[in-house]
Design a protein around this motif. Structure first.
Motif, PDB file in Angstrom:
ATOM      1  N   PRO A 117       0.823  -1.217   0.000  1.00 20.91           N
ATOM      2  CA  PRO A 117       0.000   0.000   0.000  1.00 20.91           C
ATOM      3  C   PRO A 117       0.857   1.267   0.000  1.00 20.91           C
ATOM      4  CG  PRO A 117      -0.793  -1.560   1.637  1.00 20.91           C
ATOM      5  CD  PRO A 117       0.512  -2.098   1.135  1.00 20.91           C
ATOM      6  N   GLU A 118       1.998   1.222   0.696  1.00 17.23           N
ATOM      7  CA  GLU A 118       2.868   2.400   0.791  1.00 17.23           C
ATOM      8  C   GLU A 118       3.410   2.786  -0.586  1.00 17.23           C
ATOM      9  OE1 GLU A 118       2.459   0.298   4.546  1.00 17.23           O
ATOM     10  OE2 GLU A 118       3.218  -0.387   2.593  1.00 17.23           O
ATOM     11  N   ALA A 119       3.800   1.776  -1.376  1.00 21.34           N
ATOM     12  CA  ALA A 119       4.335   2.060  -2.711  1.00 21.34           C
ATOM     13  C   ALA A 119       3.242   2.624  -3.620  1.00 21.34           C
ATOM     14  CB  ALA A 119       4.921   0.791  -3.327  1.00 21.34           C
ATOM     15  N   ILE A 120       2.033   2.086  -3.506  1.00 19.85           N
ATOM     16  CA  ILE A 120       0.922   2.577  -4.334  1.00 19.85           C
ATOM     17  C   ILE A 120       0.605   4.027  -3.984  1.00 19.85           C
ATOM     18  CG2 ILE A 120      -1.529   2.286  -4.897  1.00 19.85           C
ATOM     19  CD1 ILE A 120      -1.043  -0.776  -4.203  1.00 19.85           C
ATOM     20  N   GLN A 121       0.536   4.328  -2.681  1.00 22.45           N
ATOM     21  CA  GLN A 121       0.233   5.700  -2.273  1.00 22.45           C
ATOM     22  C   GLN A 121       1.363   6.645  -2.623  1.00 22.45           C
ATOM     23  OE1 GLN A 121      -2.925   6.590  -0.954  1.00 22.45           O
ATOM     24  NE2 GLN A 121      -2.049   8.506  -1.701  1.00 22.45           N
ATOM     25  N   SER A 122       2.606   6.199  -2.491  1.00 17.12           N
ATOM     26  CA  SER A 122       3.756   7.023  -2.865  1.00 17.12           C
ATOM     27  C   SER A 122       3.721   7.349  -4.352  1.00 17.12           C
ATOM     28  CB  SER A 122       5.056   6.296  -2.517  1.00 17.12           C
ATOM     29  OG  SER A 122       6.176   7.034  -2.945  1.00 17.12           O
TER      30      SER A 122
END
Length: 259
Positions: A117-122
């Motif tokens: 999720p962190e990579a998608i939001q970033s």
């Protein structure tokens, strides 16, 4: 105001929901409340697809990687994986395809875990997608009860469509694969519903929840391309939202054909 924009505004005025529109045509753009945040529903799967192919370009994942989907990780709602047998193993590319063409929620959750999720939001932040937030996985009712939801806007989705179709951060092969996935969309009862499908290439992704109807599309006729995002919430009946989006799609199709 162009004749097309006036016709679209007339359709919007008759809708019983709150309508947001962002359209980029070869000759001009139309925006009606395009930066307003909406519950993303399944439109959140568009930035997930883009981040997946970005990671593929960078060698962080392989589209050919086989992923096993345990029975306990499957969720209901849209899609087919929840109904399949115990032993299911698919490639990453197959999971991206299922996430888009039948809006498979299990495939989406597996991909969110794999990409993080962190990579998608970033990735969304890097594109300056101001209203797009991935705050929960699909059918995570506990997160919903705690007030976590996924959000986006018509302008953010329009940016995603343009990125998918023409951004140099993706190879031509990746762009063609993403477009082909959206072109095989099984839910075509909104933007493409009233178009002459023999004369137009449409690559679209829908989203829906109770009272919410969305659709976005890349539409190509000859050498002309249109990018379209229509988001509607506050509907008394979802069927009226589908009709509104289909009407807008037909107006744009007729305009491009006659331009």
């Amino acid at each position: 105001m162009t004749d097309l924009e006036q016709k679209i505004r007339d359709v919007v005025r008759l809708s019983d929901g709150r309508v947001s529109i962002a359209i980029e045509l070869p000759s001009h753009c139309i925006q009606i409340g395009g930066d307003r945040p909406y519950s993303a529903a399944s439109l959140i799967k568009i930035p997930i697809l883009l981040e997946g192919f970005r990671q593929s370009e960078e060698g962080k994942i392989s589209l050919n990687e086989q992923i096993t989907i345990p029975k306990e990780s499957r969720v209901g709602g849209a899609g087919v994986l929840a109904a399949l047998s115990e032993e299911v193993s698919l490639t990453m590319e197959d999971l991206f395809t299922l996430m888009i063409i039948v809006s498979d929620n299990t495939a989406t959750n597996v991909l969110v875990d794999r990409l993080t999720p962190e990579a998608i939001q970033s990735f969304c932040h890097s594109l300056n997608l101001k209203q797009t937030k991935l705050l929960r996985k699909m059918l995570d009712f506990d997160a919903i009860k705690q007030g976590f939801n996924n959000y986006t806007s018509a302008l953010d989705i329009l940016s995603c469509l343009k990125l998918m179709d023409r951004s140099p951060i993706y190879s031509q092969n990746s762009r063609e694969k993403m477009l082909r996935i959206l072109h095989h969309q099984q839910f075509t009862n909104k933007l493409p519903a009233k178009m002459d499908r023999e004369s137009v290439f449409v690559a679209n992704k829908t989203g829906e929840l109770p009272g919410v109807e969305h659709d976005c599309a890349i539409m190509k006729i000859g050498n002309k391309t249109a990018y379209i995002a229509v988001l509607i919430d506050g509907l008394g009946k979802n069927s009226s939202g589908k009709d509104t989006i289909a009407h807008i799609g037909k107006l744009i199709f007729d305009f491009i054909i006659s331009e």
